[in-house]
Design an enzyme around this catalytic site. Structure first.
Site, mmCIF file in Angstrom:
data_model
loop_
_atom_site.group_PDB
_atom_site.id
_atom_site.type_symbol
_atom_site.label_atom_id
_atom_site.label_comp_id
_atom_site.label_asym_id
_atom_site.label_seq_id
_atom_site.Cartn_x
_atom_site.Cartn_y
_atom_site.Cartn_z
ATOM 1 N N ASP A 92 34.268 51.784 42.120
ATOM 2 C CA ASP A 92 35.409 50.925 42.398
ATOM 3 C C ASP A 92 36.368 50.926 41.224
ATOM 4 O O ASP A 92 36.203 51.673 40.269
ATOM 5 C CB ASP A 92 34.972 49.518 42.825
ATOM 6 N N LYS A 141 38.066 47.278 45.859
ATOM 7 C CA LYS A 141 37.749 45.979 45.273
ATOM 8 C C LYS A 141 38.757 45.564 44.213
ATOM 9 O O LYS A 141 38.393 45.179 43.112
ATOM 10 C CB LYS A 141 36.352 45.952 44.617
ATOM 11 N N MET A 195 37.203 37.305 35.898
ATOM 12 C CA MET A 195 38.124 37.181 37.041
ATOM 13 C C MET A 195 38.987 35.927 36.919
ATOM 14 O O MET A 195 39.229 35.242 37.895
ATOM 15 C CB MET A 195 37.333 37.135 38.367
HETATM 16 N N1 SAH Z 1 29.900 43.404 36.611
HETATM 17 C C1 SAH Z 1 31.025 43.279 35.707
HETATM 18 C C2 SAH Z 1 31.949 42.156 36.103
HETATM 19 C C3 SAH Z 1 32.600 42.326 37.439
HETATM 20 S S1 SAH Z 1 33.712 41.028 37.823
HETATM 21 C C4 SAH Z 1 30.536 43.102 34.291
HETATM 22 O O1 SAH Z 1 29.331 42.870 34.070
HETATM 23 O O2 SAH Z 1 31.343 43.222 33.378
HETATM 24 C C5 SAH Z 1 35.230 41.717 37.301
HETATM 25 C C6 SAH Z 1 35.735 41.023 36.068
HETATM 26 O O3 SAH Z 1 35.089 41.519 34.920
HETATM 27 C C7 SAH Z 1 37.177 41.246 35.783
HETATM 28 O O4 SAH Z 1 37.994 40.381 36.559
HETATM 29 C C8 SAH Z 1 37.276 40.913 34.338
HETATM 30 O O5 SAH Z 1 37.288 39.520 34.133
HETATM 31 C C9 SAH Z 1 35.948 41.413 33.813
HETATM 32 N N2 SAH Z 1 36.083 42.733 33.196
HETATM 33 C C10 SAH Z 1 35.464 43.861 33.552
HETATM 34 N N3 SAH Z 1 35.783 44.884 32.743
HETATM 35 C C11 SAH Z 1 36.654 44.380 31.843
HETATM 36 C C12 SAH Z 1 37.343 44.936 30.725
HETATM 37 N N4 SAH Z 1 37.225 46.220 30.385
HETATM 38 N N5 SAH Z 1 38.168 44.134 30.020
HETATM 39 C C13 SAH Z 1 38.301 42.843 30.351
HETATM 40 N N6 SAH Z 1 37.666 42.264 31.380
HETATM 41 C C14 SAH Z 1 36.843 43.020 32.122
#
Ligand code: SAH
Length: 465
Positions: A248, A270, A383
């Site tokens: 995604d 997504k 998020m």
């Molecule tokens: N499973 C993922 C989270 C998924 S929810 C994890 O463990 O990181 C998606 C959210 O993750 C985004 O809205 C953001 O808040 C955060 N996120 C994921 N990658 C990011 C990044 N490189 N920089 C900042 N926020 C990030």
């Protein structure tokens, strides 16, 4: 070929080690790993060496080397820093046709020690014939990272089943084909993840009810927050063996580049509120592909079990008994915090950290705000960009100090990372003025004040504001 590689069975056999210093200690460790009975001879012998050798059935003699030390032994290693003694040991051994290794002196050796990658019972020796030992060690480092430690378990599984498989196939060729299939299918993954009993069960099933093809399997893999260097070895290995990948938006392009070239790629979307596929469709697609016998990689940003709906994706697979495994990844909170120089806990500021979803249902704020306002914790909102003003306002309304430091980290760990720091009161305004791109992570708490001090000045300017 200057040397023939052979593997020496030393279990219970007497080996002479000449020398009592640190090099001798290293060699003794290795010999003891191979279950040899070590006799150490040297005028001075270190205590650690002595106690290790004695504890493993060997003996130590604090005396100078003499030729009679060679009686009864099957191998000799000379590890002294005295050239004349090394020379003498080598000559005596050559006379008796006893294999001898003199540390760092290939010319005196009849046998040389390779650099070793130990995945017992799988054993890899790398040698440059003494010509370029540093190169051999570099190659070893590459092999160390390419062959996971868990290959020991895989080899153990294979050795446990060896006789049964041998008894089953009279034809050696059929047996080889069977092993090739087993060692690249689901049983391999089960053994590598420590489930040797499961792997044996699978192998038995395949022996008794042979199928044309292996059943498929699913790897639910956390790809980390963006920087490909943050992948785990396991993630990379599975990325390179999958035949089809579902990914995604959170999975960065450089990470996708590491997936096996000929793998089919399916984008399942997504983006907030614009799902390319609904979650239930993703779950179903994973199942359908696996039932077609495919090795399916479900690549997720961060960690699959942190706001990743990983639990939902494997539920259907579990119901249908499709083999799957879940590989943790570095979650955005860890990745962004480290790359921004914001420790998530710190003795002066935060005794706990909470990962909170900022994706508020229908715009309503149904979080337990009262629990989130304590001063000794760090809050990390995933998020949270769209609801940033509500989140900050609710925290203040429930008693959090408006001057609490807060940071929004944009595209963390990537070359485009930006860190926007302010306070609960001022952050929404500041973010509204700037063009901020998802994904972003919100960190709130006293630890954010450390960012100025701890942020990384070492490298790429793009990592700084
Ligand atoms: N499973 C993922 C989270 C998924 S929810 C994890 O463990 O990181 C998606 C959210 O993750 C985004 O809205 C953001 O808040 C955060 N996120 C994921 N990658 C990011 C990044 N490189 N920089 C900042 N926020 C990030």
């Amino acid at each position: 070929m200057d040397y023939l590689p052979l593997f020496f069975d030393l279990r219970g056999k007497p080996v002479l080690l000449v020398g009592g210093g640190t090099i001798a200690l290293r060699k003794a460790r290795l010999l003891i790993k191979a279950h040899a009975l070590v006799t150490v001879v040297a005028p001075e012998i270190g205590h650690e060496l002595e106690s290790m050798v004695l504890a493993n059935g060997g003996s130590v003699h604090r005396e100078p080397y003499s030729e009679r030390c060679l009686d009864q032994v099957v191998l000799v290693i000379s590890a002294t820093d005295q050239a004349d003694i090394n020379q003498q040991v080598a000559e005596d051994c050559h006379q008796r046709r006893l294999p001898v290794n003199v540390v760092d002196s290939p010319a005196l050796c009849s046998v040389i020690m390779p650099a070793i990658v130990d995945r017992s019972p799988l054993m890899i020796g790398i040698s440059s014939g003494g010509e370029a030992p540093v190169l051999a060690r570099m190659v070893r480092a590459q092999i160390e990272s390419a062959i996971p430690g868990a290959y020991s378990q895989l080899a153990t599984f294979a050795s446990r089943c060896r006789d049964r498989v041998k008894a089953h196939f009279a034809d050696g060729e059929a047996r080889r084909r069977f092993w090739e299939r087993i060692l690249s299918g689901p049983a391999k993954e089960m053994a590598l993840s420590g489930n040797i009993a499961g792997a044996e069960g699978y192998l038995l099933d395949q022996l008794t009810q042979p199928q044309d093809a292996d059943s498929g399997e699913v790897y639910l893999v956390g790809a980390g927050p963006g920087d490909p260097d943050l992948l785990t070895f396991k993630a990379l290995r599975l990325m390179q063996q999958a035949e089809v990948v579902l990914y995604d938006r959170l999975v960065s392009a450089p990470i996708l580049d590491l997936v096996r070239r000929d793998a089919e790629r399916i984008y399942v979307g997504k983006k907030r509120a614009e799902h390319a596929l609904e979650q239930t469709e993703i779950n179903q697609l994973l199942l359908d592909l696996a039932l077609q016998g495919k090795r399916v990689l479900r690549l997720k940003g961060g960690d699959p079990f942190i706001f990743g709906r990983g639990g939902e994706e494997i539920e259907l697979l579990a119901q249908h008994k499709v083999p799957f495994q879940v590989v943790p990844g570095i979650t955005a909170a860890s990745g962004c915090a480290c790359y921004a120089g914001i420790p998530l806990t710190h003795r002066d500021f935060a005794q706990s950290v909470r990962f909170v979803t900022g994706h508020l249902k229908n715009g309503t704020c149904d979080l337990s705000w009262d629990e989130l306002v304590g001063n000794d914790q760090t809050l990390v909102f995933y998020m949270g960009l769209a609801s940033l003003p509500e989140i900050c306002a609710e925290l203040v309304a429930h008693g959090k100090d408006p001057a609490t430091p807060a940071a929004l980290i944009e595209q963390g760990t990537t070359p485009r990372q930006q860190v926007h720091t302010a306070t609960l009161e001022t952050l929404p305004g500041l973010v509204a003025e700037r063009e901020v791109r998802a994904p972003t992570l919100l960190i709130i708490g006293g630890v954010v004040s450390l960012h100025e001090k701890l942020r990384w000045f070492g490298g790429d300017a793009a990592h700084m504001e």
